[in-house]
Scaffold this motif. Structure first.
Motif, PDB file in Angstrom:
ATOM      1  N   LYS A  70      24.965 -33.098 -56.837  1.00  0.00           N
ATOM      2  CA  LYS A  70      24.260 -34.254 -56.274  1.00  0.00           C
ATOM      3  C   LYS A  70      25.220 -34.958 -55.319  1.00  0.00           C
ATOM      4  N   ILE A  71      24.722 -35.311 -54.138  1.00  0.00           N
ATOM      5  CA  ILE A  71      25.520 -36.048 -53.155  1.00  0.00           C
ATOM      6  C   ILE A  71      24.722 -37.282 -52.761  1.00  0.00           C
ATOM      7  N   ASN A  72      25.376 -38.439 -52.840  1.00  0.00           N
ATOM      8  CA  ASN A  72      24.724 -39.681 -52.411  1.00  0.00           C
ATOM      9  C   ASN A  72      25.779 -40.628 -51.843  1.00  0.00           C
ATOM     10  N   GLU A  73      25.423 -41.879 -51.617  1.00  0.00           N
ATOM     11  CA  GLU A  73      26.347 -42.817 -50.980  1.00  0.00           C
ATOM     12  C   GLU A  73      27.567 -43.150 -51.842  1.00  0.00           C
ATOM     13  N   GLN A  74      27.504 -42.883 -53.140  1.00  0.00           N
ATOM     14  CA  GLN A  74      28.663 -43.122 -54.015  1.00  0.00           C
ATOM     15  C   GLN A  74      29.663 -41.966 -54.005  1.00  0.00           C
TER      16      GLN A  74
END
Length: 167
Positions: A70-74
């Protein structure tokens, strides 16, 4: 906020064929051994049952393995279940460089699964294929996470490239 999510499992036809063939050989051997044991011996029967259940458990575990990314802004989250029950989180601030690349699973890491090399390549989490998300940490360590969604990952990584420049 853009989010990339991928779950991969061992489902290659050749892998399933190897599992089936190995299972047949194991159960044939257990059955042949069982024919030779004394029918009155409860210890031999218990040994046969435990061996058969163990073989089935190993097969079941192989089919429940999953690589999740999973890749997100965090940052990036990844894990190989059931070895890691909770995804490992790497914030953008710990990453020096991240990109998608082609690699050789066998020559660089010795195959697929949770792998590590004692050389320049670092760790790898992969299920199939030869495309991965290469992470180079600020401390110099490296991790590669296999992906089947090259274009989608590249697009999401472009979205968060500025996070690497400002950390």
């Amino acid at each position: 906020m853009r989010v990339f999510r991928e779950v991969q499992k061992f489902r290659q036809w050749w892998f399933i064929l190897i599992i089936i063939a190995t299972t047949c050989v194991v159960f044939y051997g257990l059955f042949e051994e069982y024919k030779e044991v004394e029918k009155e011996s409860s210890t031999d029967l218990i040994t046969f049952i435990v061996s058969a259940l163990f073989a089935l458990l190993v097969i079941a575990i192989i089919f429940i393995f999953k690589l999740e990314t999973k890749i997100n802004e965090q940052g990036i989250y990844y894990g190989f279940w059931p070895f890691q029950l909770k995804l490992k989180h790497v914030p953008w601030s710990e990453i020096k460089k991240i990109y998608v690349r082609e690699y050789s699973p066998i020559s660089e890491y010795g195959g697929w699964g949770y792998r590590f090399s004692f050389g320049k390549h670092g760790k790898a989490y992969n299920v199939s294929g030869s495309t991965g998300i290469q992470i180079i940490f600020k401390n110099g360590k490296k991790t590669l996470i296999g992906t089947q969604k090259k274009e989608e990952v590249e697009s999401v990584l472009k979205t968060y490239q500025h996070k690497l420049l400002h950390t």
